[in-house]
Each structure stands twice: as C-alpha cells, then as structure tokens.
Design an enzyme around this catalytic site. Structure first.
Site, short mmCIF file in Angstrom:
data_model
loop_
_atom_site.label_atom_id
_atom_site.label_comp_id
_atom_site.label_asym_id
_atom_site.label_seq_id
_atom_site.Cartn_x
_atom_site.Cartn_y
_atom_site.Cartn_z
CE1 TYR A 99 -4.44 1.52 0.40
CE2 TYR A 99 -2.64 2.68 -0.67
CZ TYR A 99 -3.36 2.40 0.46
OH TYR A 99 -3.02 2.98 1.65
CB SER A 135 -0.92 0.01 1.23
OG SER A 135 -1.73 -1.14 1.26
CD GLU A 136 0.02 3.73 2.26
OE1 GLU A 136 -0.99 4.30 1.82
OE2 GLU A 136 -0.03 2.70 2.95
CB VAL A 137 7.43 2.66 -0.36
CG1 VAL A 137 8.92 2.52 -0.05
CG2 VAL A 137 7.02 1.66 -1.42
#
Length: 267
Positions: free
Chosen positions: A200, A24-26
């Site tokens: 997303y 979803s996120e880095v």
C-alpha cells in the site's frame, strides 16, 4: 487466536491478502510462553517485522474489553522479530496505551536529496536543508526526509510502484516525511509515512515510523523527550494523532483505537 489454535504462515498471508485495501496490516494475537501475548504482523505482501499502530489497536481493544487486564498497569508482548516489548496501560488516565519502541539502530544515509525528491514526486527545493536526511530503524528501517512547508507535505502523492522499487533498491522499509509546520500547535510536527513495499502507498498512523522520528528529533535537538504528540496524514483525511514520551531513555509511542467491525473469522 486462542485455545491452542495456530495458523500457518501461508494462512496468515492469505488472510492479509483478503484484506488488502481495507487495512494496512493484519495483527495475529495468540498465547505466549514468554509474555502475556504474542503478536505477529502481516501485510498483503509479506510478514512485517513490527507494526506500531496495529500493536496499539490490538492492545487497546484487548485491555479495554477484559476487566482483569484493565487492572494491570503493564503487560509484555512477544513479537516474532523484535523480541519482547512492554505495553503500558494508561486507558483510565489518558485513554491510551503506550508501547516501548524496539531498540533503535542509527543507520544513516548518503542518498542524494535530488534522487529522493524525484522518487517522492517533489521538487528538490521542497526538501528542507535545515535538518538532515537520515535512516533510523525503530521497528522498521525508516528513511526520514524533512520538508519546509505543510502545504507541500500534505499534498505529496508519489507513484506507488516507482517508490516501491526505490525502497527495495535501497533496503528501506518505510519513508517518513515531516515538517515542523503543523495544523494544530498542540503537536510538535506533522508526518506522513509511505510503505509501498508492504502493498500500500500510505500508512495513516505509524508507531514504528514516528518512534524512529522521535529518536531523530532527540538526535537533532528538536525535542527534549517530554510528552508530545505528532499529527499524521494527507490533505484528504482527518489527521491522526500519535503520542510520544520517553522513559529511561527509551521512546514510547501511544494512542487509542476505535472498533469498526466485530465478529468471528472462520477458516
């Protein structure tokens, strides 16, 4: 990032885009002049003000892998947009770390339930009128929508682009739907979180959203602030568990992480 390494905003966004569909996120972790570590968050679309589950994953993995950090009961992290936050190391006792949620902003909303239902692909009667619809920012601006039945809540599948347009039109970062009906009575509520503006549809485990929900529960006398847990997810997955506690009037959210891939990323 270490040893004085830095990445430009373009590089951080490019890496996050390469991981679209995988995460979803880095989370970018580096040295800090004002805290133990600095964390920056990117989705495939943009920089994100705060990412609770990413913070838990990063700090749990970091603390557990470094002996001197395991000896510390508290660490301070610097975030780009939400200031410095405290991380509480409870790995030895509870196999978890807890993070102080950013100071909440109670924004409120007069959005009609019919419009919300339409954009979530719900029927209006599936929204529970026993509790209010609200917007609270505890890291991300969160629209909180109560549903009556667990079977309805776990089977909601909105159209991503339609919901993204709705969020952009109303300055909403994420949408949290919840029900007090749960699969396991060990948990206080079941939640799901939609985040289409970040690239997303659904976030499987959300620190900032569930922190906003924690403040919502206290505000509406659904929770007394003692240690509790929330189950999160849709019908096609194993539910994730997010823990909540309060300390000095502030909500802490917590959990643990599992390392799936370990390696070096070369640019």
């Amino acid at each position: 990032m270490g040893n004085g390494q830095t990445l430009s905003t373009d590089q951080m966004l490019a890496i996050a885009r390469q991981h679209k569909g995988f995460v979803s996120e880095v989370i970018y972790c580096s040295e800090s002049s004002s805290a133990d570590y600095k964390l920056i968050y990117y989705s495939s679309e943009c920089e994100v003000d705060f990412c609770g589950h990413g913070t838990i994953a990063c700090m749990y993995s970091l603390i557990k892998s470094i002996a001197e950090l395991m000896e510390k009961s508290e660490l301070v992290i610097e975030t780009n947009n939400k200031g410095n936050l405290i991380v509480y190391n409870r790995i030895s006792e509870q196999d978890a770390v807890f993070i102080t949620a950013p100071e909440p902003k109670h924004i409120g909303t007069d959005l009609p339930s019919e419009i919300i239902a339409q954009n979530l692909k719900l029927r209006s009667e599936q929204i529970c009128n026993q509790y209010p619809i609200d917007i609270i920012d505890a890291g991300l601006r969160t629209l909180i929508v109560p549903l009556t039945a667990l079977k309805d809540e776990v089977n909601v599948y909105p159209h991503e682009q339609q919901l993204k347009n709705f969020c952009l039109d109303h300055d909403i970062d994420i949408i949290l739907i919840f029900t007090k009906e749960v699969q396991s009575t060990q948990n206080i509520a079941h939640t799901r979180v939609f985040a289409p503006r970040f690239g997303y549809l659904e976030d499987p485990a959300t620190g900032s959203g569930n922190s906003a929900f924690g403040y919502y529960m206290i505000k509406n006398k659904l929770w007394d602030g003692t240690g509790t847990s929330i189950e999160q997810g849709n019908t096609g997955m194993e539910f994730n568990i997010v823990k909540l506690i309060t300390l000095d009037g502030k909500i802490l959210f917590g959990g643990r992480a599992t390392e799936r891939i370990i390696g070096k990323y070369l640019i």
